[in-house]
Design a protein around this motif. Structure first.
Motif, PDB file in Angstrom:
ATOM      1  N   ALA A 163      18.543  -0.291   3.940  1.00  0.00           N
ATOM      2  CA  ALA A 163      18.217  -0.951   5.187  1.00  0.00           C
ATOM      3  C   ALA A 163      16.737  -1.013   5.460  1.00  0.00           C
ATOM      4  O   ALA A 163      16.299  -1.684   6.379  1.00  0.00           O
ATOM      5  CB  ALA A 163      18.915  -0.229   6.340  1.00  0.00           C
ATOM      6  N   ASP A 164      15.934  -0.286   4.690  1.00  0.00           N
ATOM      7  CA  ASP A 164      14.493  -0.240   4.930  1.00  0.00           C
ATOM      8  C   ASP A 164      13.800  -1.358   4.167  1.00  0.00           C
ATOM      9  O   ASP A 164      13.691  -1.305   2.944  1.00  0.00           O
ATOM     10  CB  ASP A 164      13.956   1.118   4.482  1.00  0.00           C
ATOM     11  CG  ASP A 164      12.459   1.231   4.727  1.00  0.00           C
ATOM     12  OD1 ASP A 164      11.895   0.324   5.381  1.00  0.00           O
ATOM     13  OD2 ASP A 164      11.861   2.215   4.249  1.00  0.00           O
ATOM     14  N   PRO A 165      13.281  -2.410   4.865  1.00  0.00           N
ATOM     15  CA  PRO A 165      12.617  -3.512   4.180  1.00  0.00           C
ATOM     16  C   PRO A 165      11.393  -3.078   3.392  1.00  0.00           C
ATOM     17  O   PRO A 165      10.934  -3.780   2.512  1.00  0.00           O
ATOM     18  CB  PRO A 165      12.226  -4.462   5.339  1.00  0.00           C
ATOM     19  CG  PRO A 165      13.138  -4.091   6.461  1.00  0.00           C
ATOM     20  CD  PRO A 165      13.363  -2.630   6.306  1.00  0.00           C
ATOM     21  N   ALA A 166      10.836  -1.898   3.721  1.00  0.00           N
ATOM     22  CA  ALA A 166       9.636  -1.436   3.026  1.00  0.00           C
ATOM     23  C   ALA A 166       9.982  -0.487   1.879  1.00  0.00           C
ATOM     24  O   ALA A 166       9.104   0.120   1.281  1.00  0.00           O
ATOM     25  CB  ALA A 166       8.705  -0.735   4.014  1.00  0.00           C
ATOM     26  N   ARG A 179      26.039  -9.537   1.678  1.00  0.00           N
ATOM     27  CA  ARG A 179      25.948 -10.128   3.015  1.00  0.00           C
ATOM     28  C   ARG A 179      26.209  -9.073   4.086  1.00  0.00           C
ATOM     29  O   ARG A 179      26.897  -8.090   3.813  1.00  0.00           O
ATOM     30  CB  ARG A 179      26.915 -11.305   3.166  1.00  0.00           C
ATOM     31  CG  ARG A 179      28.374 -11.004   2.898  1.00  0.00           C
ATOM     32  CD  ARG A 179      29.289 -12.136   3.319  1.00  0.00           C
ATOM     33  NE  ARG A 179      29.074 -13.389   2.643  1.00  0.00           N
ATOM     34  CZ  ARG A 179      29.701 -13.787   1.526  1.00  0.00           C
ATOM     35  NH1 ARG A 179      30.558 -12.959   0.939  1.00  0.00           N
ATOM     36  NH2 ARG A 179      29.466 -14.967   1.008  1.00  0.00           N
ATOM     37  N   PRO A 180      25.702  -9.290   5.282  1.00  0.00           N
ATOM     38  CA  PRO A 180      24.745 -10.348   5.618  1.00  0.00           C
ATOM     39  C   PRO A 180      23.312  -9.941   5.257  1.00  0.00           C
ATOM     40  O   PRO A 180      22.875  -8.842   5.601  1.00  0.00           O
ATOM     41  CB  PRO A 180      24.898 -10.466   7.136  1.00  0.00           C
ATOM     42  CG  PRO A 180      25.290  -9.091   7.585  1.00  0.00           C
ATOM     43  CD  PRO A 180      26.111  -8.504   6.463  1.00  0.00           C
ATOM     44  N   VAL A 181      22.625 -10.797   4.560  1.00  0.00           N
ATOM     45  CA  VAL A 181      21.218 -10.575   4.193  1.00  0.00           C
ATOM     46  C   VAL A 181      20.442 -11.834   4.554  1.00  0.00           C
ATOM     47  O   VAL A 181      20.708 -12.902   4.002  1.00  0.00           O
ATOM     48  CB  VAL A 181      21.051 -10.275   2.690  1.00  0.00           C
ATOM     49  CG1 VAL A 181      19.574 -10.091   2.361  1.00  0.00           C
ATOM     50  CG2 VAL A 181      21.843  -9.043   2.281  1.00  0.00           C
ATOM     51  N   ARG A 182      19.497 -11.718   5.445  1.00  0.00           N
ATOM     52  CA  ARG A 182      18.694 -12.859   5.856  1.00  0.00           C
ATOM     53  C   ARG A 182      17.351 -12.797   5.146  1.00  0.00           C
ATOM     54  O   ARG A 182      16.597 -11.836   5.314  1.00  0.00           O
ATOM     55  CB  ARG A 182      18.503 -12.874   7.373  1.00  0.00           C
ATOM     56  CG  ARG A 182      17.801 -14.119   7.892  1.00  0.00           C
ATOM     57  CD  ARG A 182      17.930 -14.219   9.397  1.00  0.00           C
ATOM     58  NE  ARG A 182      17.233 -13.142  10.074  1.00  0.00           N
ATOM     59  CZ  ARG A 182      15.964 -13.212  10.499  1.00  0.00           C
ATOM     60  NH1 ARG A 182      15.252 -14.306  10.283  1.00  0.00           N
ATOM     61  NH2 ARG A 182      15.425 -12.190  11.123  1.00  0.00           N
ATOM     62  N   LEU A 227       8.557 -13.253  -8.365  1.00  0.00           N
ATOM     63  CA  LEU A 227       8.587 -13.621  -6.960  1.00  0.00           C
ATOM     64  C   LEU A 227       9.143 -12.460  -6.151  1.00  0.00           C
ATOM     65  O   LEU A 227      10.138 -11.844  -6.545  1.00  0.00           O
ATOM     66  CB  LEU A 227       9.461 -14.859  -6.757  1.00  0.00           C
ATOM     67  CG  LEU A 227       8.946 -16.140  -7.417  1.00  0.00           C
ATOM     68  CD1 LEU A 227      10.059 -17.192  -7.468  1.00  0.00           C
ATOM     69  CD2 LEU A 227       7.736 -16.690  -6.665  1.00  0.00           C
ATOM     70  N   LEU A 228       8.512 -12.168  -5.038  1.00  0.00           N
ATOM     71  CA  LEU A 228       8.966 -11.101  -4.160  1.00  0.00           C
ATOM     72  C   LEU A 228       9.774 -11.725  -3.026  1.00  0.00           C
ATOM     73  O   LEU A 228       9.274 -12.560  -2.276  1.00  0.00           O
ATOM     74  CB  LEU A 228       7.773 -10.339  -3.594  1.00  0.00           C
ATOM     75  CG  LEU A 228       8.109  -9.128  -2.711  1.00  0.00           C
ATOM     76  CD1 LEU A 228       8.815  -8.047  -3.529  1.00  0.00           C
ATOM     77  CD2 LEU A 228       6.849  -8.575  -2.061  1.00  0.00           C
ATOM     78  N   VAL A 229      11.027 -11.312  -2.913  1.00  0.00           N
ATOM     79  CA  VAL A 229      11.934 -11.834  -1.895  1.00  0.00           C
ATOM     80  C   VAL A 229      12.092 -10.771  -0.814  1.00  0.00           C
ATOM     81  O   VAL A 229      12.678  -9.705  -1.048  1.00  0.00           O
ATOM     82  CB  VAL A 229      13.306 -12.199  -2.502  1.00  0.00           C
ATOM     83  CG1 VAL A 229      14.227 -12.763  -1.436  1.00  0.00           C
ATOM     84  CG2 VAL A 229      13.123 -13.202  -3.645  1.00  0.00           C
ATOM     85  N   GLU A 230      11.570 -11.064   0.380  1.00  0.00           N
ATOM     86  CA  GLU A 230      11.606 -10.116   1.488  1.00  0.00           C
ATOM     87  C   GLU A 230      12.762 -10.469   2.415  1.00  0.00           C
ATOM     88  O   GLU A 230      12.902 -11.624   2.832  1.00  0.00           O
ATOM     89  CB  GLU A 230      10.285 -10.163   2.247  1.00  0.00           C
ATOM     90  CG  GLU A 230       9.082  -9.806   1.372  1.00  0.00           C
ATOM     91  CD  GLU A 230       7.756 -10.053   2.075  1.00  0.00           C
ATOM     92  OE1 GLU A 230       7.772 -10.672   3.174  1.00  0.00           O
ATOM     93  OE2 GLU A 230       6.714  -9.644   1.544  1.00  0.00           O
ATOM     94  N   THR A 231      13.591  -9.498   2.748  1.00  0.00           N
ATOM     95  CA  THR A 231      14.766  -9.738   3.585  1.00  0.00           C
ATOM     96  C   THR A 231      14.844  -8.687   4.687  1.00  0.00           C
ATOM     97  O   THR A 231      14.053  -7.729   4.714  1.00  0.00           O
ATOM     98  CB  THR A 231      16.061  -9.691   2.754  1.00  0.00           C
ATOM     99  OG1 THR A 231      16.468  -8.329   2.579  1.00  0.00           O
ATOM    100  CG2 THR A 231      15.886 -10.333   1.383  1.00  0.00           C
ATOM    101  N   ASP A 232      15.814  -8.866   5.570  1.00  0.00           N
ATOM    102  CA  ASP A 232      16.028  -7.875   6.621  1.00  0.00           C
ATOM    103  C   ASP A 232      16.817  -6.678   6.114  1.00  0.00           C
ATOM    104  O   ASP A 232      17.164  -5.780   6.894  1.00  0.00           O
ATOM    105  CB  ASP A 232      16.724  -8.517   7.828  1.00  0.00           C
ATOM    106  CG  ASP A 232      18.099  -9.079   7.490  1.00  0.00           C
ATOM    107  OD1 ASP A 232      18.501  -9.038   6.294  1.00  0.00           O
ATOM    108  OD2 ASP A 232      18.776  -9.580   8.406  1.00  0.00           O
ATOM    109  N   ALA A 233      17.102  -6.642   4.810  1.00  0.00           N
ATOM    110  CA  ALA A 233      17.881  -5.538   4.242  1.00  0.00           C
ATOM    111  C   ALA A 233      17.257  -4.996   2.962  1.00  0.00           C
ATOM    112  O   ALA A 233      17.934  -4.372   2.162  1.00  0.00           O
ATOM    113  CB  ALA A 233      19.315  -5.994   3.965  1.00  0.00           C
TER     114      ALA A 233
END
Length: 378
Positions: A12-15, A116-119, A139-145
């Motif tokens: 759950a940590d985007p970082a 899912r759900p992953v935005r 490519l770095l794909v940044e999501t809310d998850a």
């Protein structure tokens, strides 16, 4: 089917730690599932070789959000996903139930790694950690998850989340809604309703609302009705015309501007109701309705069936758009960056086009990355 939740699959940590894959698909609609199937078939291992990120809570893509009044009998064309036919379905069943159920079964049948759900929030070049901060080729794909790094990106985010609403002078005090929020004719009984737009969605609304209310159909240009069947030859002509624009980096035109309206169930019903009498676009909105010059017409509601735009805002950090406003394409591939494929964009913006785009894009990904060493069984 067990739905793999993003919180457990990605962290759950985007970082947090960055997960690495060879190919990443954004979106699990028709195009995304087709691409996922072909990646699996060509040997990319689920989760480690590729993954699919989907913003919705459950399978179905845009179909899950369609009006309950849209049934399988009135769907304007649907093509099966590869290697699994849509089961025989009662024509009266709502499309928002039948198609998501089919997509869920497809994901389970082929064990596709859909999270899912992953935005997805943004896609950008991944720096390689050197002092100069240069990219490392992924490519770095940044999501809310969480975050992923990928060697190839297959974007299949569609258009449903970006409804287009044109702007007109004035202010209307009555009810206004876009087709994306339309849920059937019941709430318009006995009213005078303006339907704006010249595509299949407008015709669907007219065919339903016209049975319970007075409708006024307005379009910017006179609708063109395609006479005769949609043959393979005609389909190739349409694809060529759309493809010409996206190869030049111009914005994508609406499908109906190229194909014209076809003889669908909804079109025939609208004809029978006598509601296909088009009027030119109004000049402005008024408090109580719409106006052409000095002529004003009082109405109760306006339904904007004015289409959608491609949802590509998360790709903005990559600077893909040209001065012409579009993205220069070569088939499904972004001409200026062969790592990126846009599925459901331009010529592939249909269910049959999305299927073909998924296969074509994966062929190009294999050409770019090479085939995986160990084939993954499907």
């Amino acid at each position: 089917m067990t739905v793999e939740r993003a919180s457990t699959a990605a962290g759950a940590d985007p970082a947090g730690a960055v997960r690495e894959v060879d190919a990443l698909v954004i979106g699990a609609g028709q195009a995304g599932l087709s691409a996922a199937y072909h990646l699996r078939r060509r040997g990319f291992a689920p989760h480690t070789g590729f993954v699919v990120l989907d913003a919705d809570d459950a399978p179905g893509g845009a179909w899950a959000h369609r009006s309950p009044s849209l049934t399988m009998a009135t769907v304007h064309g649907f093509h099966d996903l590869p290697d699994f036919e849509l089961p025989a379905t009662d024509p009266a069943v709502q499309a928002r139930i039948a198609v998501p159920g089919y997509f869920a079964a497809y994901e389970a049948r082929h064990a596709l790694p859909v999270l899912r759900p992953v935005r997805v929030l943004a896609v950008r070049e991944r720096p390689d950690g050197r002092a100069d901060g240069g990219p490392d080729g992924r490519l770095l794909v940044e999501t809310d998850a969480g975050r992923w790094a990928t060697r190839a990106l297959l974007n299949a985010t569609g258009t449903w989340t970006r409804p287009f609403l044109p702007r007109y002078p004035g202010r209307f005090a009555g009810r206004q809604l876009h087709y994306a929020d339309y849920r059937g004719p019941a709430g318009f009984a006995g009213q005078r309703v303006v339907v704006v737009g010249g595509g299949a969605s407008a015709v669907q609304v007219l065919s339903e609302v016209g049975a319970v209310a007075e409708t006024v159909w307005v379009t910017r240009t006179p609708p063109v009705v395609h006479q005769g069947p949609f043959t393979e030859e005609f389909g190739r002509e349409v694809v060529a015309r759309v493809d010409e624009r996206v190869r030049a980096g111009l914005p994508v035109r609406s499908v109906v501007s190229v194909t014209g309206l076809g003889p669908s169930v909804a079109y025939r019903r609208a004809e029978e109701l006598g509601v296909l009498h088009r009027r030119p676009m109004f000049d402005r909105l008024t408090e109580h309705g719409i106006a052409w010059g000095e002529q004003e017409l009082a109405v109760d509601a306006i339904i904007w069936a004015t289409g959608f735009r491609a949802e590509l805002t998360h790709l903005a950090p990559l600077g893909l758009r040209t001065a012409g406003g579009g993205i220069r394409m070569d088939g499904t591939e972004v001409a200026d960056d062969p790592r990126i494929h846009l599925l459901g964009y331009g010529p592939s913006a249909s269910t049959v086009g999305a299927n073909r785009a998924g296969r074509a894009a994966v062929n190009e990904v294999v050409r770019l990355l090479g085939a995986p060493a160990q084939p993954a069984a499907v």
